[in-house]
Write a protein that holds these residues in place. Sequence first.
Motif, PDB file in Angstrom:
ATOM      1  N   MET A   1       0.851  -1.191   0.000  1.00 23.18           N
ATOM      2  CA  MET A   1       0.000   0.000   0.000  1.00 23.18           C
ATOM      3  C   MET A   1       0.883   1.237   0.000  1.00 23.18           C
ATOM      4  SD  MET A   1      -2.883   1.067   2.764  1.00 23.18           S
ATOM      5  CE  MET A   1      -3.657  -0.529   2.497  1.00 23.18           C
TER       6      MET A   1
ATOM      7  N   GLY B   1      -1.911   6.336  -0.190  1.00 20.27           N
ATOM      8  CA  GLY B   1      -3.176   5.629  -0.251  1.00 20.27           C
ATOM      9  C   GLY B   1      -3.657   5.321  -1.645  1.00 20.27           C
TER      10      GLY B   1
ATOM     11  N   PRO C   1      -4.177   0.706  -4.271  1.00 17.80           N
ATOM     12  CA  PRO C   1      -5.179  -0.138  -4.876  1.00 17.80           C
ATOM     13  C   PRO C   1      -5.671   0.372  -6.216  1.00 17.80           C
ATOM     14  CG  PRO C   1      -5.611   0.160  -2.546  1.00 17.80           C
ATOM     15  CD  PRO C   1      -4.517   1.094  -2.920  1.00 17.80           C
TER      16      PRO C   1
ATOM     17  N   THR D   1      -1.418  -3.889  -1.113  1.00 15.67           N
ATOM     18  CA  THR D   1      -2.853  -3.574  -1.180  1.00 15.67           C
ATOM     19  C   THR D   1      -3.678  -4.398  -0.213  1.00 15.67           C
ATOM     20  OG1 THR D   1      -3.353  -5.236  -2.866  1.00 15.67           O
ATOM     21  CG2 THR D   1      -2.604  -3.058  -3.624  1.00 15.67           C
ATOM     22  N   HIS D   2      -3.116  -5.448   0.382  1.00 17.50           N
ATOM     23  CA  HIS D   2      -3.848  -6.312   1.301  1.00 17.50           C
ATOM     24  C   HIS D   2      -5.085  -6.914   0.642  1.00 17.50           C
ATOM     25  CE1 HIS D   2      -1.233  -5.033   4.527  1.00 17.50           C
ATOM     26  NE2 HIS D   2      -1.527  -3.784   4.271  1.00 17.50           N
TER      27      HIS D   2
ATOM     28  N   ALA E   1      -7.799   2.465   1.022  1.00 17.53           N
ATOM     29  CA  ALA E   1      -6.386   2.125   1.229  1.00 17.53           C
ATOM     30  C   ALA E   1      -5.724   3.112   2.181  1.00 17.53           C
ATOM     31  CB  ALA E   1      -5.653   2.109  -0.107  1.00 17.53           C
TER      32      ALA E   1
ATOM     33  N   SER F   1      -4.171   2.143   5.819  1.00 17.63           N
ATOM     34  CA  SER F   1      -2.777   2.461   6.134  1.00 17.63           C
ATOM     35  C   SER F   1      -2.684   3.207   7.457  1.00 17.63           C
ATOM     36  CB  SER F   1      -2.180   3.298   5.006  1.00 17.63           C
ATOM     37  OG  SER F   1      -0.853   3.660   5.293  1.00 17.63           O
TER      38      SER F   1
END
Length: 308
Positions: A1, A5, A8, A15-16, A79, A83
């Motif tokens: 990430m 932000g 994504p 990006t998880h 995102a 974070s």
Amino acid sequence: MSADGKGPAAGGGETHGIAASTTRLAALKTLGEVFRAAGIATAQRDARLLLLDAAGLSHPDLIRAPREALGPRVAAKLASHVSRRLTREPVARILGEWEFWSLPFTLSPATLVPRPDSETVVAAALLALKDRRKTGRGVRVLDLGVGSGCLLVALLHEMPEATGVGADVSPEALETARFNAARNGVGDRAAFVESDWGRAIEGRFDCIVSNPPYIANAVIDGLEPEVRVHDPRLALAGGPDGLAAYRAIADALPALMAPGAVVALEIGSDQDVSVTELFRQRGFEVEGPFADFGSRPRALVIRATASA
């Protein structure tokens, strides 16, 4: 990430598992897992609140369309939220506001995040004022250390005939409280005064409330980062034994209490005995403690003795 932000949406960075094509339902599941892995106790709640804010949704909106894709804009904002949360910034700080007594409160760096436990103070004050409220006479309320204004605003919201004063040593906190009073429709019944406890307050009050700093100074550095890093130290530090603010309040009360006045104070969950003794030694009557939602001692009601 990415730090800004945009990972994504742009396809770069960690990006998880969240991307523009991710559905709302999948994002909730994934972020819950991410937050749990980070040791965040309120993982699923945090995931839901951050998603709702990023997407500009209400909870019913989410229920109606859980499989809609996030899209680039929402994915990027989410995102950024994630974070920040992973650095242990509280959700309330990320959102910029929090609910208290079913009312919305805007936050600032100078104010605590209103906590459900503090609603015990409002409930205790209203209970103590029960007979006075039946008469229909207006109640004059003073909030010492007003912060976001949550205690004062909640009481004025519950008592349409009441007026109030919020006192705080921080000009920024006073500005935030003033904004929240107007936001919640009680601004015309509230005034705000810069004061170190009761020193600059004129007049007497029927109800005095406070959530003073009550954490012993040496304990603060061991608190969770959500509190230690993001809450104002001025609103936390209660001196070497956590009781400094209560002593200042006890000294100020005789000049502030109208006949029959009630005082509702928040206390630390291990302070019911020490704070009770402090006020009784100064000649006050003490009722409580009143328990919070976790069944911990959280508030005391103080009255002048009948002979005072």
